[in-house]
Scaffold this active site. Sequence first.
Site, PDB file in Angstrom:
ATOM      1  N   ASP A 184      53.173  43.479  45.712  1.00  0.00           N
ATOM      2  CA  ASP A 184      52.652  43.120  44.165  1.00  0.00           C
ATOM      3  C   ASP A 184      53.865  43.420  43.382  1.00  0.00           C
ATOM      4  OD1 ASP A 184      50.311  44.005  45.516  1.00  0.00           O
ATOM      5  OD2 ASP A 184      49.343  44.757  43.672  1.00  0.00           O
ATOM      6  N   ASP A 204      52.128  39.298  47.272  1.00  0.00           N
ATOM      7  CA  ASP A 204      50.698  39.516  46.788  1.00  0.00           C
ATOM      8  C   ASP A 204      50.885  39.177  45.474  1.00  0.00           C
ATOM      9  OD1 ASP A 204      48.662  41.079  46.044  1.00  0.00           O
ATOM     10  OD2 ASP A 204      48.964  41.918  47.825  1.00  0.00           O
ATOM     11  N   ASP A 205      50.141  39.660  44.481  1.00  0.00           N
ATOM     12  CA  ASP A 205      50.334  39.366  42.906  1.00  0.00           C
ATOM     13  C   ASP A 205      51.473  39.525  42.373  1.00  0.00           C
ATOM     14  OD1 ASP A 205      47.281  38.996  42.911  1.00  0.00           O
ATOM     15  OD2 ASP A 205      46.760  41.044  42.807  1.00  0.00           O
ATOM     16  N   HIS A 226      50.305  35.674  45.299  1.00  0.00           N
ATOM     17  CA  HIS A 226      48.960  35.266  44.914  1.00  0.00           C
ATOM     18  C   HIS A 226      48.873  35.218  43.563  1.00  0.00           C
ATOM     19  CE1 HIS A 226      47.884  37.970  48.710  1.00  0.00           C
ATOM     20  NE2 HIS A 226      48.425  36.846  49.118  1.00  0.00           N
ATOM     21  N   ARG A 257      44.301  33.860  37.827  1.00  0.00           N
ATOM     22  CA  ARG A 257      43.063  34.372  38.547  1.00  0.00           C
ATOM     23  C   ARG A 257      42.723  35.508  37.684  1.00  0.00           C
ATOM     24  NH1 ARG A 257      42.829  37.057  44.595  1.00  0.00           N
ATOM     25  NH2 ARG A 257      44.922  37.839  44.149  1.00  0.00           N
ATOM     26  N   LYS A 259      40.080  38.474  38.622  1.00  0.00           N
ATOM     27  CA  LYS A 259      39.008  39.273  39.745  1.00  0.00           C
ATOM     28  C   LYS A 259      38.604  40.540  39.347  1.00  0.00           C
ATOM     29  CE  LYS A 259      43.306  40.675  42.070  1.00  0.00           C
ATOM     30  NZ  LYS A 259      44.324  41.049  43.158  1.00  0.00           N
TER      31      LYS A 259
END
Length: 366
Positions: A184, A204-205, A226, A257, A259
């Site tokens: 991340d 990742d994010d 991501h 996104r 989530k």
Amino acid sequence: MSSVLRLAALLALARAIVAAPTASNCTGTIASLDDVDDAVKCTTVVINSFTVPAGETFNLELADGTTVNMEGDVTFAFKEWDGPLFQVSGKDITFNGNGHTFDGNGPDYWDGQGGNGGVTKPAPMMKIKISGTYSNVKVLNSPARVYSVSNPAALTMSSLTIDDSAGDAPNSKSDGKAAGHNTDGFDVSTTDLVIENSTIHNQDDCLAINKGSNIVFQGNTCIGGHGISVGSISSSVTVSGITIQNNVIQDNDQALRIKTDASATGSTVTNITYSGNTGTGLRQFGVLIDQSYPDTLGTPGTGVKLSGVNFVGSTNSLSVNSDAQRVAVNCGVGSCTGTWDWSALKVTGGSAGPITNFNGIENFSQ
Ligand SMILES: *[C@@H]1O[C@H](CO)[C@@H](O)[C@H](O)[C@H]1NC(C)=O
Ligand SMILES: *[C@@H]1O[C@H](CO)[C@@H](O)[C@H](O)[C@H]1NC(C)=O
Ligand SMILES: *[C@@H]1O[C@H](CO)[C@@H](O)[C@H](O)[C@H]1NC(C)=O
């Protein structure tokens, strides 16, 4: 001595005892961890090139108002432990990386498993607990998550580079998968934070906002990971007043996104504004709003109330790969509320995704 004088002397002594240590107007230079205690007594701190011994945190507890200048690169020796590798705290700090690097030695740790097992990895690599500014710092090859940010007052982080691009390739321990995992860029649970003009190449994010308010993420470039995430959202947290604008998202799983954990209860996410973001080469979704995390488009929970998600201002222009979905919204029954203005969202390529349990999206069709 008169009793008045005695009292005055006593008060002076008491003040001397309770007063916080004030830093001096001097320059403290750090060329090894042994230099840190003396250097932080000065309001100007210079960091030269050195290697931090394995298993130790380079911890800077700065006096208020300190200016830090990096004049060399800092490398962290390998050890399996939890980290962090670097931590900085203090108020009203000016931290200038001057383009220098914190090298986390990621390839020694990477095994394709990130935080899920295998080699124990220091995470986060960098803990930022300052207010003021933090700029021009490069992080190379983080073992896993990079920045955790918890600023005590307003903080602007700008012109940063996170380069975990070497983690895209498999290695001998990663079983054919990307060697870097859970890398991340920024994990954020805070208020009054701006992150801008930075480049993040990871697995990742790019950004993950877990809670907080008044957070702006703008003018950044996110490569390979991501995408830009609000979440994941667990129980009893509030997220509000988030602005995500003018970012470029390249070759990520999704661009934008939200989530929320399927099992979460008592949380609220509101007032999220997207403007002027551009995404290309998106592998799975353009926009994904999913209340079934950690599943993707699974059975959604209803314990996170989600409202005020708007695409307004400059057009958000996203282009997804042919086997990807343009927009997917998976709300729990009754947990997405109000009307959402999506007039500044344009997504091309792929196929339309599902929009489940919500009729409040206006000015948009796919
Ligand atoms: C600190 O020292 C510099 C150089 O001697 C001087 O120019 C500056 O005014 C000093 N600042 C304070 C707050 O004393
Ligand atoms: C970020 O970039 C914008 C646009 O180029 C610029 O106006 C702004 O000053 C930059 N921010 C910082 C902190 O340098
Ligand atoms: C939404 O967030 C923006 C940016 O943080 C803020 O200016 C605005 O007042 C908020 N709106 C509401 C209705 O809370």
